[in-house]
Design a protein around this motif. Sequence first.
Motif, mmCIF file in Angstrom:
data_model
loop_
_atom_site.group_PDB
_atom_site.id
_atom_site.type_symbol
_atom_site.label_atom_id
_atom_site.label_comp_id
_atom_site.label_asym_id
_atom_site.label_seq_id
_atom_site.Cartn_x
_atom_site.Cartn_y
_atom_site.Cartn_z
ATOM 1 N N ALA A 9 0.847 -1.192 0.000
ATOM 2 C CA ALA A 9 0.000 0.000 0.000
ATOM 3 C C ALA A 9 0.881 1.240 0.000
ATOM 4 O O ALA A 9 1.925 1.272 0.653
ATOM 5 C CB ALA A 9 -0.907 0.012 1.218
ATOM 6 N N LEU A 10 0.443 2.225 -0.741
ATOM 7 C CA LEU A 10 1.147 3.496 -0.804
ATOM 8 C C LEU A 10 0.093 4.595 -0.732
ATOM 9 O O LEU A 10 -0.869 4.589 -1.498
ATOM 10 C CB LEU A 10 1.933 3.599 -2.114
ATOM 11 N N VAL A 11 0.256 5.512 0.207
ATOM 12 C CA VAL A 11 -0.671 6.634 0.339
ATOM 13 C C VAL A 11 0.022 7.874 -0.202
ATOM 14 O O VAL A 11 1.159 8.179 0.171
ATOM 15 C CB VAL A 11 -1.100 6.848 1.805
ATOM 16 N N ILE A 12 -0.679 8.570 -1.072
ATOM 17 C CA ILE A 12 -0.135 9.782 -1.690
ATOM 18 C C ILE A 12 -1.021 10.965 -1.290
ATOM 19 O O ILE A 12 -2.242 10.871 -1.358
ATOM 20 C CB ILE A 12 -0.107 9.654 -3.226
ATOM 21 N N GLU A 13 -0.377 12.049 -0.881
ATOM 22 C CA GLU A 13 -1.114 13.269 -0.539
ATOM 23 C C GLU A 13 -0.759 14.351 -1.544
ATOM 24 O O GLU A 13 0.422 14.647 -1.770
ATOM 25 C CB GLU A 13 -0.772 13.728 0.874
ATOM 26 N N GLY A 14 -1.775 14.923 -2.151
ATOM 27 C CA GLY A 14 -1.564 15.990 -3.118
ATOM 28 C C GLY A 14 -1.321 17.319 -2.426
ATOM 29 O O GLY A 14 -1.512 17.452 -1.214
ATOM 30 N N ASN A 15 -0.923 18.329 -3.206
ATOM 31 C CA ASN A 15 -0.681 19.641 -2.610
ATOM 32 C C ASN A 15 -1.972 20.310 -2.145
ATOM 33 O O ASN A 15 -1.941 21.322 -1.462
ATOM 34 C CB ASN A 15 0.100 20.553 -3.566
#
Length: 90
Positions: A9-15
């Motif tokens: 799992a990889l969580v990505i947070e946008g700007n």
Amino acid sequence: MQSRLTARALVIEGNNGRRIALLKTDNYLAQDQLQRRVAALLSEAGSRIGYDQILHHVTHNHSSAYSSTIAAGVWVFEDAYDARFFEAQA
């Protein structure tokens, strides 16, 4: 050749502060009920990631156990459902 099964799992947070989760499992087929259960567990834990923020990619792997679905089509090959296996995956 059989290889070790994995889940990542990889969580990505946008700007903009929005988060999405990218999931990869060696699970033979994608399972909507599994993704919904993961979203429910995340919600119970207070996460901002819900069902619509999860992208689940599955390798088509014939070595994986598949007793975690109640889908009729899959039961041509697997004739068992194990709730413990389902919860362990979630």
